[in-house]
Design a protein around this motif. Structure first.
Motif, PDB file in Angstrom:
ATOM      1  N   LEU A  18       0.843  -1.189   0.000  1.00  0.00           N
ATOM      2  CA  LEU A  18       0.000   0.000   0.000  1.00  0.00           C
ATOM      3  C   LEU A  18       0.879   1.239   0.000  1.00  0.00           C
ATOM      4  O   LEU A  18       1.899   1.267   0.684  1.00  0.00           O
ATOM      5  N   TYR A  19       0.462   2.232  -0.750  1.00  0.00           N
ATOM      6  CA  TYR A  19       1.055   3.565  -0.597  1.00  0.00           C
ATOM      7  C   TYR A  19      -0.099   4.552  -0.714  1.00  0.00           C
ATOM      8  O   TYR A  19      -0.573   4.850  -1.803  1.00  0.00           O
ATOM      9  N   LYS A  20      -0.601   4.959   0.446  1.00  0.00           N
ATOM     10  CA  LYS A  20      -1.828   5.768   0.560  1.00  0.00           C
ATOM     11  C   LYS A  20      -3.061   4.955   0.149  1.00  0.00           C
ATOM     12  O   LYS A  20      -4.049   4.919   0.854  1.00  0.00           O
ATOM     13  N   LYS A  21      -2.968   4.294  -1.015  1.00  0.00           N
ATOM     14  CA  LYS A  21      -4.030   3.387  -1.456  1.00  0.00           C
ATOM     15  C   LYS A  21      -3.399   2.033  -1.788  1.00  0.00           C
ATOM     16  O   LYS A  21      -2.197   1.969  -2.033  1.00  0.00           O
ATOM     17  N   ASN A  83      -8.298  -5.503   6.957  1.00  0.00           N
ATOM     18  CA  ASN A  83      -7.294  -4.861   6.119  1.00  0.00           C
ATOM     19  C   ASN A  83      -7.153  -5.588   4.773  1.00  0.00           C
ATOM     20  O   ASN A  83      -7.169  -4.970   3.706  1.00  0.00           O
ATOM     21  N   TYR A  90     -10.838  -3.263  -2.921  1.00  0.00           N
ATOM     22  CA  TYR A  90     -10.459  -2.022  -3.614  1.00  0.00           C
ATOM     23  C   TYR A  90      -9.837  -2.350  -4.984  1.00  0.00           C
ATOM     24  O   TYR A  90     -10.170  -1.737  -5.994  1.00  0.00           O
ATOM     25  N   SER A 143       6.581  -4.007   6.903  1.00  0.00           N
ATOM     26  CA  SER A 143       7.258  -2.931   6.169  1.00  0.00           C
ATOM     27  C   SER A 143       8.319  -3.503   5.225  1.00  0.00           C
ATOM     28  O   SER A 143       8.509  -3.014   4.111  1.00  0.00           O
ATOM     29  N   SER A 146       6.480  -4.869   2.252  1.00  0.00           N
ATOM     30  CA  SER A 146       6.038  -3.747   1.406  1.00  0.00           C
ATOM     31  C   SER A 146       7.176  -3.232   0.537  1.00  0.00           C
ATOM     32  O   SER A 146       6.985  -2.966  -0.657  1.00  0.00           O
ATOM     33  N   CYS A 150       7.211  -3.175  -3.459  1.00  0.00           N
ATOM     34  CA  CYS A 150       7.408  -1.868  -4.105  1.00  0.00           C
ATOM     35  C   CYS A 150       8.491  -1.993  -5.183  1.00  0.00           C
ATOM     36  O   CYS A 150       8.325  -1.506  -6.312  1.00  0.00           O
TER      37      CYS A 150
END
Length: 202
Positions: A18-21, A83, A90, A143, A146, A150
């Protein structure tokens, strides 16, 4: 929470970025108990490059439909699953995938069940200790996962350079998560009896 439901359930966990969304699913992990072979059947899809992101979503829908239609699964068991559901729903919407989990499965959240019973919050690793579950996998922080996903999304060749050992470590970590959900669910009544004994002591 009835013990017999485990035969009608799938056990679900995502690793995501996730990054903001929500950006993508890094690992989709699910398992179910096969009563004929008396074993847990685990399915995992792991992203290897940006172009895989929509494919994993489509594979997840195929998996959910097969579990519902072919194997008659009616429950989806998670740990703090809100979550994961927010992320996957989404991404379905963003990619114009018409699939509604709530129309197929009743959601059971083991963290919420524990909270209702004990009046306290708990993490999965601490709950595993209560249920005497010893992980084969190393713990990996959210993290760190993520950051890995990323890099996968930004660098099409990243997975080819990633050591195979790291890939297997991520998959084993996710597999352990879904297997733990199954074991905790099956042993829940045993845990309740232990709690009742403790609370009834003068």
């Amino acid at each position: 929470m009835g013990k017999e439901i485990y035969k009608d359930a799938i056990f679900f966990d995502l690793e995501h970025y996730l990054y903001k969304k929500p950006i993508c699913i890094g690992v989709f992990g699910c398992c179910y108990y096969d009563s004929e072979s008396d074993e847990l059947k685990v399915t995992q899809y792991m992203i290897e490059s940006k172009k895989d992101a929509p494919d994993i979503l489509n594979l997840s829908v195929e998996y959910f439909k097969e579990m519902y239609e072919k194997h008659n699964k009616r429950y989806i068991v998670t740990f703090s699953g809100n979550n994961d559901f927010t992320v996957i729903e989404y991404l379905y919407k963003k990619n114009n995938i018409d699939f509604n989990l709530d129309e197929h499965f009743i959601k059971v959240d083991l963290q919420r069940e524990y909270e209702k019973l004990m009046g306290a919050n708990i993490g999965l690793k601490n709950l595993e200790k209560i249920f005497d579950i010893n992980r084969e996998s190393e713990l990996i922080s959210g993290s760190n996962l993520s950051k890995t996903f990323c890099k996968v999304m930004k660098d099409f060749d990243y997975m080819n350079r990633m050591p195979e050992e790291k890939r297997q470590r991520i998959l084993l970590y996710n597999e352990q998560d879904v297997a733990s959900l199954f074991r905790i669910y099956v042993d829940w009544k045993k845990f309740l009896k232990k709690e009742e004994k403790i609370s009834s002591q003068p």
